[in-house]
Design a protein around this motif. Structure first.
Motif, PDB file in Angstrom:
ATOM      1  N   PHE A 139       8.556   7.582  96.150  1.00 42.17           N
ATOM      2  CA  PHE A 139       7.177   7.659  95.664  1.00 42.17           C
ATOM      3  C   PHE A 139       6.445   8.849  96.293  1.00 42.17           C
ATOM      4  O   PHE A 139       5.773   9.619  95.601  1.00 42.17           O
ATOM      5  CB  PHE A 139       6.450   6.347  95.980  1.00 42.17           C
ATOM      6  CG  PHE A 139       4.992   6.372  95.647  1.00 42.17           C
ATOM      7  CD1 PHE A 139       4.566   6.285  94.332  1.00 42.17           C
ATOM      8  CD2 PHE A 139       4.034   6.489  96.647  1.00 42.17           C
ATOM      9  CE1 PHE A 139       3.214   6.311  94.006  1.00 42.17           C
ATOM     10  CE2 PHE A 139       2.686   6.517  96.343  1.00 42.17           C
ATOM     11  CZ  PHE A 139       2.276   6.424  95.025  1.00 42.17           C
ATOM     12  N   THR A 140       6.624   9.012  97.590  1.00 44.44           N
ATOM     13  CA  THR A 140       5.975  10.116  98.308  1.00 44.44           C
ATOM     14  C   THR A 140       6.484  11.457  97.812  1.00 44.44           C
ATOM     15  O   THR A 140       5.705  12.400  97.620  1.00 44.44           O
ATOM     16  CB  THR A 140       6.218   9.972  99.822  1.00 44.44           C
ATOM     17  OG1 THR A 140       5.742   8.700 100.245  1.00 44.44           O
ATOM     18  CG2 THR A 140       5.522  11.060 100.610  1.00 44.44           C
ATOM     19  N   SER A 141       7.786  11.564  97.598  1.00 46.98           N
ATOM     20  CA  SER A 141       8.334  12.846  97.138  1.00 46.98           C
ATOM     21  C   SER A 141       7.831  13.181  95.732  1.00 46.98           C
ATOM     22  O   SER A 141       7.484  14.330  95.460  1.00 46.98           O
ATOM     23  CB  SER A 141       9.856  12.848  97.195  1.00 46.98           C
ATOM     24  OG  SER A 141      10.408  11.980  96.242  1.00 46.98           O
ATOM     25  N   ILE A 142       7.765  12.183  94.865  1.00 48.61           N
ATOM     26  CA  ILE A 142       7.248  12.423  93.509  1.00 48.61           C
ATOM     27  C   ILE A 142       5.786  12.854  93.572  1.00 48.61           C
ATOM     28  O   ILE A 142       5.368  13.787  92.868  1.00 48.61           O
ATOM     29  CB  ILE A 142       7.424  11.170  92.630  1.00 48.61           C
ATOM     30  CG1 ILE A 142       8.911  10.946  92.345  1.00 48.61           C
ATOM     31  CG2 ILE A 142       6.629  11.278  91.340  1.00 48.61           C
ATOM     32  CD1 ILE A 142       9.229   9.587  91.749  1.00 48.61           C
ATOM     33  N   LEU A 143       5.006  12.199  94.409  1.00 44.79           N
ATOM     34  CA  LEU A 143       3.597  12.565  94.563  1.00 44.79           C
ATOM     35  C   LEU A 143       3.454  14.008  95.047  1.00 44.79           C
ATOM     36  O   LEU A 143       2.656  14.780  94.500  1.00 44.79           O
ATOM     37  CB  LEU A 143       2.907  11.601  95.535  1.00 44.79           C
ATOM     38  CG  LEU A 143       1.436  11.839  95.786  1.00 44.79           C
ATOM     39  CD1 LEU A 143       0.626  11.618  94.520  1.00 44.79           C
ATOM     40  CD2 LEU A 143       0.947  10.918  96.893  1.00 44.79           C
ATOM     41  N   HIS A 144       4.243  14.394  96.047  1.00 41.61           N
ATOM     42  CA  HIS A 144       4.169  15.761  96.563  1.00 41.61           C
ATOM     43  C   HIS A 144       4.672  16.782  95.533  1.00 41.61           C
ATOM     44  O   HIS A 144       4.114  17.876  95.421  1.00 41.61           O
ATOM     45  CB  HIS A 144       4.943  15.884  97.876  1.00 41.61           C
ATOM     46  CG  HIS A 144       4.191  15.363  99.052  1.00 41.61           C
ATOM     47  ND1 HIS A 144       4.131  14.021  99.350  1.00 41.61           N
ATOM     48  CD2 HIS A 144       3.460  15.997  99.998  1.00 41.61           C
ATOM     49  CE1 HIS A 144       3.395  13.851 100.424  1.00 41.61           C
ATOM     50  NE2 HIS A 144       2.969  15.025 100.840  1.00 41.61           N
ATOM     51  N   GLU A 145       5.717  16.439  94.796  1.00 47.09           N
ATOM     52  CA  GLU A 145       6.204  17.340  93.742  1.00 47.09           C
ATOM     53  C   GLU A 145       5.107  17.560  92.695  1.00 47.09           C
ATOM     54  O   GLU A 145       4.893  18.683  92.234  1.00 47.09           O
ATOM     55  CB  GLU A 145       7.457  16.765  93.062  1.00 47.09           C
ATOM     56  CG  GLU A 145       8.679  16.697  93.926  1.00 47.09           C
ATOM     57  CD  GLU A 145       9.398  18.020  94.119  1.00 47.09           C
ATOM     58  OE1 GLU A 145       8.951  19.061  93.601  1.00 47.09           O
ATOM     59  OE2 GLU A 145      10.434  18.001  94.815  1.00 47.09           O
ATOM     60  N   TYR A 146       4.421  16.499  92.345  1.00 48.84           N
ATOM     61  CA  TYR A 146       3.323  16.572  91.373  1.00 48.84           C
ATOM     62  C   TYR A 146       2.210  17.489  91.885  1.00 48.84           C
ATOM     63  O   TYR A 146       1.712  18.342  91.154  1.00 48.84           O
ATOM     64  CB  TYR A 146       2.804  15.154  91.115  1.00 48.84           C
ATOM     65  CG  TYR A 146       1.659  15.052  90.155  1.00 48.84           C
ATOM     66  CD1 TYR A 146       1.875  15.073  88.784  1.00 48.84           C
ATOM     67  CD2 TYR A 146       0.351  14.906  90.613  1.00 48.84           C
ATOM     68  CE1 TYR A 146       0.831  14.963  87.890  1.00 48.84           C
ATOM     69  CE2 TYR A 146      -0.703  14.792  89.728  1.00 48.84           C
ATOM     70  CZ  TYR A 146      -0.468  14.824  88.365  1.00 48.84           C
ATOM     71  OH  TYR A 146      -1.508  14.723  87.489  1.00 48.84           O
ATOM     72  N   ILE A 147       1.833  17.327  93.139  1.00 54.09           N
ATOM     73  CA  ILE A 147       0.779  18.152  93.735  1.00 54.09           C
ATOM     74  C   ILE A 147       1.176  19.624  93.701  1.00 54.09           C
ATOM     75  O   ILE A 147       0.385  20.490  93.304  1.00 54.09           O
ATOM     76  CB  ILE A 147       0.472  17.700  95.180  1.00 54.09           C
ATOM     77  CG1 ILE A 147      -0.196  16.324  95.172  1.00 54.09           C
ATOM     78  CG2 ILE A 147      -0.382  18.725  95.916  1.00 54.09           C
ATOM     79  CD1 ILE A 147      -0.270  15.660  96.539  1.00 54.09           C
ATOM     80  N   VAL A 148       2.402  19.914  94.112  1.00 51.95           N
ATOM     81  CA  VAL A 148       2.860  21.314  94.139  1.00 51.95           C
ATOM     82  C   VAL A 148       2.977  21.868  92.727  1.00 51.95           C
ATOM     83  O   VAL A 148       2.561  22.995  92.459  1.00 51.95           O
ATOM     84  CB  VAL A 148       4.209  21.438  94.890  1.00 51.95           C
ATOM     85  CG1 VAL A 148       4.816  22.812  94.703  1.00 51.95           C
ATOM     86  CG2 VAL A 148       4.017  21.142  96.361  1.00 51.95           C
ATOM     87  N   LEU A 149       3.506  21.076  91.805  1.00 53.39           N
ATOM     88  CA  LEU A 149       3.673  21.539  90.425  1.00 53.39           C
ATOM     89  C   LEU A 149       2.335  21.957  89.824  1.00 53.39           C
ATOM     90  O   LEU A 149       2.218  23.021  89.223  1.00 53.39           O
ATOM     91  CB  LEU A 149       4.310  20.448  89.573  1.00 53.39           C
ATOM     92  CG  LEU A 149       4.447  20.756  88.082  1.00 53.39           C
ATOM     93  CD1 LEU A 149       5.409  21.915  87.866  1.00 53.39           C
ATOM     94  CD2 LEU A 149       4.907  19.523  87.330  1.00 53.39           C
ATOM     95  N   PHE A 150       1.309  21.133  90.017  1.00 57.53           N
ATOM     96  CA  PHE A 150       0.026  21.445  89.402  1.00 57.53           C
ATOM     97  C   PHE A 150      -0.826  22.419  90.205  1.00 57.53           C
ATOM     98  O   PHE A 150      -1.750  22.999  89.661  1.00 57.53           O
ATOM     99  CB  PHE A 150      -0.730  20.158  89.059  1.00 57.53           C
ATOM    100  CG  PHE A 150      -0.155  19.506  87.853  1.00 57.53           C
ATOM    101  CD1 PHE A 150      -0.469  19.975  86.588  1.00 57.53           C
ATOM    102  CD2 PHE A 150       0.743  18.469  87.972  1.00 57.53           C
ATOM    103  CE1 PHE A 150       0.096  19.403  85.458  1.00 57.53           C
ATOM    104  CE2 PHE A 150       1.308  17.884  86.855  1.00 57.53           C
ATOM    105  CZ  PHE A 150       0.982  18.353  85.596  1.00 57.53           C
ATOM    106  N   SER A 151      -0.488  22.631  91.462  1.00 59.92           N
ATOM    107  CA  SER A 151      -1.212  23.669  92.190  1.00 59.92           C
ATOM    108  C   SER A 151      -0.550  25.024  91.979  1.00 59.92           C
ATOM    109  O   SER A 151      -1.217  26.048  91.955  1.00 59.92           O
ATOM    110  CB  SER A 151      -1.310  23.340  93.679  1.00 59.92           C
ATOM    111  OG  SER A 151      -0.034  23.265  94.256  1.00 59.92           O
TER     112      SER A 151
END
Length: 136
Positions: free
Chosen positions: A47-59
């Motif tokens: 869950f944490t890795s998906i959340l961080h991937e999402y943050i990086v992808l959209f930033s």
């Protein structure tokens, strides 16, 4: 960063507010449901890795570093689970007490982070203006 192990870092040092929330709302209910300890830890890591991937992808608006966060968290989750199981199996009783002092543990854990940190930090650098400053 004065943690003595991956488990100490993720459980007691890093982002205590998020840790308490995840522990209360994910870890404890999954443990009460009878799941072995490793499964909630893997779930939270995923869950944490998906959340961080999402943050990086959209930033970054780029897939350039996609997957590095997942690898980072997968490595850290694996290390945490291994540490807990080695402890439960009595491995640490086999280690001489002078070899396992607090200072040595902190140094080894810092080295662990130095080795794995680029997987976590590179996507953020790639998503920011820092990347432009680093080009000579």
């Amino acid at each position: 960063f004065l943690s003595q192990s991956p488990r100490d870092f993720w459980s007691n040092r890093w982002n205590i507010m998020v840790h308490k929330f995840v522990h209360k709302h994910f870890f404890l209910p999954m443990r009460k449901a009878g799941l072995p300890t490793a499964l909630p830890v893997v779930f939270i890591g995923a869950f944490t890795s998906i959340l961080h991937e999402y943050i990086v992808l959209f930033s970054a608006l780029s897939f350039e570093c996609m997957g590095q966060m997942t690898i980072f968290f997968l490595i850290h989750v694996s290390a945490t689970i291994c540490q807990v199981y080695l402890y439960k199996m009595g491995f640490w009783r086999l280690v001489h007490p002078k070899m396992c002092n607090k200072f040595l543990n902190i140094v080894l854990h810092c080295l662990w982070f130095i080795v794995t940190a680029p997987l976590f930090l590179t996507p953020f650098f790639a998503a920011s203006e820092i990347r432009n400053w680093m080009v000579v």
